[in-house]
Motif scaffolding. Structure first.
Motif, PDB file in Angstrom:
ATOM      1  N   THR A 173      51.430  29.460  45.236  1.00 29.97           N
ATOM      2  CA  THR A 173      50.922  28.065  45.079  1.00 29.97           C
ATOM      3  C   THR A 173      51.013  27.781  43.689  1.00 29.97           C
ATOM      4  OG1 THR A 173      48.561  28.900  44.649  1.00 29.97           O
ATOM      5  CG2 THR A 173      49.410  28.118  46.861  1.00 29.97           C
ATOM      6  N   LEU A 174      51.994  28.472  42.840  1.00 31.20           N
ATOM      7  CA  LEU A 174      52.407  28.220  41.567  1.00 31.20           C
ATOM      8  C   LEU A 174      52.757  26.804  41.076  1.00 31.20           C
ATOM      9  CD1 LEU A 174      52.617  29.336  38.505  1.00 31.20           C
ATOM     10  CD2 LEU A 174      54.792  29.963  39.084  1.00 31.20           C
ATOM     11  N   ASN A 175      52.433  26.082  40.333  1.00 29.01           N
ATOM     12  CA  ASN A 175      52.825  24.780  40.127  1.00 29.01           C
ATOM     13  C   ASN A 175      53.146  24.887  38.733  1.00 29.01           C
ATOM     14  OD1 ASN A 175      53.281  22.243  40.055  1.00 29.01           O
ATOM     15  ND2 ASN A 175      51.218  21.299  39.395  1.00 29.01           N
ATOM     16  N   ILE A 176      54.474  24.622  38.364  1.00 27.68           N
ATOM     17  CA  ILE A 176      55.329  24.567  37.023  1.00 27.68           C
ATOM     18  C   ILE A 176      55.225  23.068  36.719  1.00 27.68           C
ATOM     19  CG2 ILE A 176      57.247  25.125  35.807  1.00 27.68           C
ATOM     20  CD1 ILE A 176      57.874  27.324  37.744  1.00 27.68           C
ATOM     21  N   THR A 177      54.767  22.717  35.617  1.00 33.97           N
ATOM     22  CA  THR A 177      54.613  21.149  35.048  1.00 33.97           C
ATOM     23  C   THR A 177      55.373  21.253  33.811  1.00 33.97           C
ATOM     24  OG1 THR A 177      52.580  21.687  34.396  1.00 33.97           O
ATOM     25  CG2 THR A 177      52.724  20.561  36.501  1.00 33.97           C
ATOM     26  N   LYS A 178      55.876  20.118  33.355  1.00 31.10           N
ATOM     27  CA  LYS A 178      56.628  19.813  32.242  1.00 31.10           C
ATOM     28  C   LYS A 178      55.522  19.220  31.283  1.00 31.10           C
ATOM     29  CE  LYS A 178      60.760  18.094  30.021  1.00 31.10           C
ATOM     30  NZ  LYS A 178      61.990  17.446  30.310  1.00 31.10           N
ATOM     31  N   ASN A 179      55.761  19.653  29.842  1.00 30.10           N
ATOM     32  CA  ASN A 179      54.840  19.116  28.762  1.00 30.10           C
ATOM     33  C   ASN A 179      55.879  18.182  28.192  1.00 30.10           C
ATOM     34  OD1 ASN A 179      52.386  20.219  29.551  1.00 30.10           O
ATOM     35  ND2 ASN A 179      52.232  21.402  27.970  1.00 30.10           N
ATOM     36  N   VAL A 180      55.676  16.979  27.656  1.00 28.79           N
ATOM     37  CA  VAL A 180      56.644  16.435  26.844  1.00 28.79           C
ATOM     38  C   VAL A 180      56.364  16.665  25.532  1.00 28.79           C
ATOM     39  CG1 VAL A 180      57.194  13.813  26.086  1.00 28.79           C
ATOM     40  CG2 VAL A 180      56.318  14.480  28.595  1.00 28.79           C
ATOM     41  N   ASP A 181      57.673  16.697  24.651  1.00 30.95           N
ATOM     42  CA  ASP A 181      57.715  16.767  23.376  1.00 30.95           C
ATOM     43  C   ASP A 181      57.316  15.727  22.515  1.00 30.95           C
ATOM     44  OD1 ASP A 181      58.632  17.536  20.875  1.00 30.95           O
ATOM     45  OD2 ASP A 181      60.680  17.773  21.212  1.00 30.95           O
ATOM     46  N   ASN A 182      56.392  15.954  21.817  1.00 30.21           N
ATOM     47  CA  ASN A 182      55.607  14.646  21.091  1.00 30.21           C
ATOM     48  C   ASN A 182      56.238  14.623  19.828  1.00 30.21           C
ATOM     49  OD1 ASN A 182      54.437  16.613  19.731  1.00 30.21           O
ATOM     50  ND2 ASN A 182      52.373  16.334  20.510  1.00 30.21           N
ATOM     51  N   GLY A 183      57.091  15.350  19.499  1.00 36.08           N
ATOM     52  CA  GLY A 183      57.836  15.450  18.123  1.00 36.08           C
ATOM     53  C   GLY A 183      57.391  16.410  16.940  1.00 36.08           C
ATOM     54  N   SER A 184      56.274  17.087  17.394  1.00 34.93           N
ATOM     55  CA  SER A 184      55.660  18.043  16.666  1.00 34.93           C
ATOM     56  C   SER A 184      56.451  19.426  16.953  1.00 34.93           C
ATOM     57  CB  SER A 184      54.277  18.218  16.442  1.00 34.93           C
ATOM     58  OG  SER A 184      53.899  18.599  17.912  1.00 34.93           O
ATOM     59  N   ASP A 185      56.516  20.269  15.916  1.00 30.20           N
ATOM     60  CA  ASP A 185      57.232  21.647  16.130  1.00 30.20           C
ATOM     61  C   ASP A 185      56.441  22.411  17.155  1.00 30.20           C
ATOM     62  OD1 ASP A 185      59.011  23.785  16.000  1.00 30.20           O
ATOM     63  OD2 ASP A 185      58.312  24.440  14.056  1.00 30.20           O
ATOM     64  N   PRO A 186      57.181  22.708  18.336  1.00 29.87           N
ATOM     65  CA  PRO A 186      56.281  23.436  19.198  1.00 29.87           C
ATOM     66  C   PRO A 186      56.290  24.648  19.322  1.00 29.87           C
ATOM     67  CG  PRO A 186      58.344  22.802  20.387  1.00 29.87           C
ATOM     68  CD  PRO A 186      58.142  22.311  18.736  1.00 29.87           C
ATOM     69  N   ASP A 187      57.326  25.476  18.322  1.00 32.02           N
ATOM     70  CA  ASP A 187      57.319  26.845  18.453  1.00 32.02           C
ATOM     71  C   ASP A 187      57.059  27.583  17.074  1.00 32.02           C
ATOM     72  OD1 ASP A 187      60.371  25.701  17.374  1.00 32.02           O
ATOM     73  OD2 ASP A 187      60.225  25.052  19.408  1.00 32.02           O
ATOM     74  N   LEU A 188      56.960  28.945  17.190  1.00 34.51           N
ATOM     75  CA  LEU A 188      56.459  29.705  16.084  1.00 34.51           C
ATOM     76  C   LEU A 188      57.525  30.752  15.619  1.00 34.51           C
ATOM     77  CD1 LEU A 188      53.863  30.425  14.509  1.00 34.51           C
ATOM     78  CD2 LEU A 188      53.402  32.307  16.155  1.00 34.51           C
ATOM     79  N   ILE A 189      58.462  31.315  16.225  1.00 36.01           N
ATOM     80  CA  ILE A 189      59.367  31.954  15.843  1.00 36.01           C
ATOM     81  C   ILE A 189      60.307  31.496  14.506  1.00 36.01           C
ATOM     82  CG2 ILE A 189      61.613  33.260  16.394  1.00 36.01           C
ATOM     83  CD1 ILE A 189      59.137  35.002  16.929  1.00 36.01           C
ATOM     84  N   ASP A 190      60.621  30.071  14.919  1.00 40.04           N
ATOM     85  CA  ASP A 190      61.284  29.476  13.801  1.00 40.04           C
ATOM     86  C   ASP A 190      60.902  29.567  12.481  1.00 40.04           C
ATOM     87  OD1 ASP A 190      59.748  27.601  14.564  1.00 40.04           O
ATOM     88  OD2 ASP A 190      61.069  25.955  14.991  1.00 40.04           O
ATOM     89  N   GLU A 191      59.696  29.407  12.429  1.00 41.44           N
ATOM     90  CA  GLU A 191      58.733  29.025  11.293  1.00 41.44           C
ATOM     91  C   GLU A 191      58.437  30.788  10.673  1.00 41.44           C
ATOM     92  OE1 GLU A 191      55.118  29.533   8.679  1.00 41.44           O
ATOM     93  OE2 GLU A 191      55.211  29.911  11.104  1.00 41.44           O
ATOM     94  N   ILE A 192      58.273  31.582  11.616  1.00 39.16           N
ATOM     95  CA  ILE A 192      57.943  33.238  11.052  1.00 39.16           C
ATOM     96  C   ILE A 192      59.387  33.744  10.565  1.00 39.16           C
ATOM     97  CG2 ILE A 192      57.870  35.509  11.848  1.00 39.16           C
ATOM     98  CD1 ILE A 192      55.324  34.387  13.499  1.00 39.16           C
TER      99      ILE A 192
END
Length: 327
Positions: A164-183
């Motif tokens: 019953t897993l439900n995969i849903t999409k979050n919309v990119d709001n323009g802020s940086d959503p990831d950490l590895i690139d900064e690290i």
């Protein structure tokens, strides 16, 4: 035959060792199964070359993980990098009259998994994903089409009927959503956290990853005050905080051609959904024919366009998610 997994120890954390799970480390950017040393030789010299390339790649990825965990100690103290999984093409060792490019067996489950209703992730029982729109490929053969290809890959996993897993999409709001690139000092990285359970963080310029690595999934896990991985649902698997997927612009990316965005996204999304590598690819020396046992999306190497899940892929997905959202 070489094992394609390293347990990396000696990090800045005394209590945590992260796993570097490599795929097949002797590809070239020209396409799958094109490395001439692998195609034309099965003697020890080729195997030594393959071992050298694989070891060099693993060392580079280990160093990347060390940097990440050192930064996370102060940046996000409740989270560490638990595992990296990457895909390339052909890498082998000899096995009788065969060249074995990859041979992965096991329960198809990564050692870290999401916890249903985890309060640290907002108490949700769905799995969310996000596509970072600022990180598209530079290739004219795919630019502007990658998000749709990633969406198709995620929808393929979501259609599986064993849970019953439900995969849903979050919309990119323009802020940086990831950490590895900064690290790791990628351009324009500002270091977002918890933007989604699975973040498709985009394409990184050539030279960031080893040149034979097509894509990488980074698994971030929760740790306690002593730096030990938590297991609040007592399933003998560490608890996933989120995962980030990066694609290497060292390669030429295409839609429905090699290197195919949807195929690689489908594979890496499988890691995002806690599935491990599985299957074997080998070449018979006498006739140079390739054989898959079985061919699957979650094979450890890229072997061409493959946008449909196989029975093996389905079994791995169901092993991970069949009881969801029960703990």
């Amino acid at each position: 035959m070489r094992h394609t997994r390293w347990l990396v120890t000696g990090l800045t954390l005394s209590a945590l060792a992260f796993t570097v799970s490599c795929a097949d480390d002797s590809t070239t950017p020209s396409g799958p199964l094109r490395d001439r040393q692998l195609r034309h030789g099965a003697a020890g010299g080729d195997r030594q070359l393959q071992e050298f390339v694989a070891g060099r790649t693993a060392a580079a990825m280990q160093a990347m993980g060390d940097v990440a965990n050192s930064a996370l100690e102060t940046r996000v103290p409740e989270v560490r990098l638990g595992q990296m999984d990457w895909i390339t093409s052909a890498d082998g060792g000899e096995e009788g009259g065969q060249i074995v490019y990859f041979n992965d067996r096991g329960n198809k489950e990564l050692p870290f998994h999401f916890v249903p209703g985890d309060p640290r992730r907002g108490g949700r029982t769905n799995i969310t994903y996000l596509v970072d729109r600022s990180g598209d490929t530079n290739d004219a053969t795919a630019v502007g089409q990658t998000e749709a290809a990633i969406d198709r890959a995620m929808a393929t996993w979501d259609r599986e009927q064993c849970s019953t897993l439900n995969i849903t999409k979050n919309v990119d709001n323009g802020s940086d959503p990831d950490l590895i690139d900064e690290i790791l000092g990628f351009p324009d990285g500002t270091g977002g956290v918890f933007a989604a359970d699975i973040v498709h963080a985009g394409w990184v310029p050539a030279g960031i990853f080893p040149p034979n690595v097509i894509a990488v999934t980074f698994t971030f896990i929760f740790v306690d005050g002593g730096g030990n991985p938590t297991d609040i649902d007592n399933n003998q698997r560490g608890d996933v905080a989120w995962r980030e997927i990066y694609y290497n612009d060292q390669f030429v990316w295409r839609i429905n051609g090699d290197i195919d965005v949807e195929t690689v996204a489908l594979h890496e999304s499988g890691h995002g959904l806690s599935q491990d590598h599985f299957g074997k690819l080998f070449q018979t020396i006498s006739n140079n024919e390739f054989h898959f046992a079985p061919r699957a999306v979650m094979n450890a190497g890229y072997t061409g366009v493959q946008q449909v899940l196989t029975a093996s892929d389905n079994a791995g997905h169901c092993a991970n998610w069949g009881s969801w959202p029960q703990r």
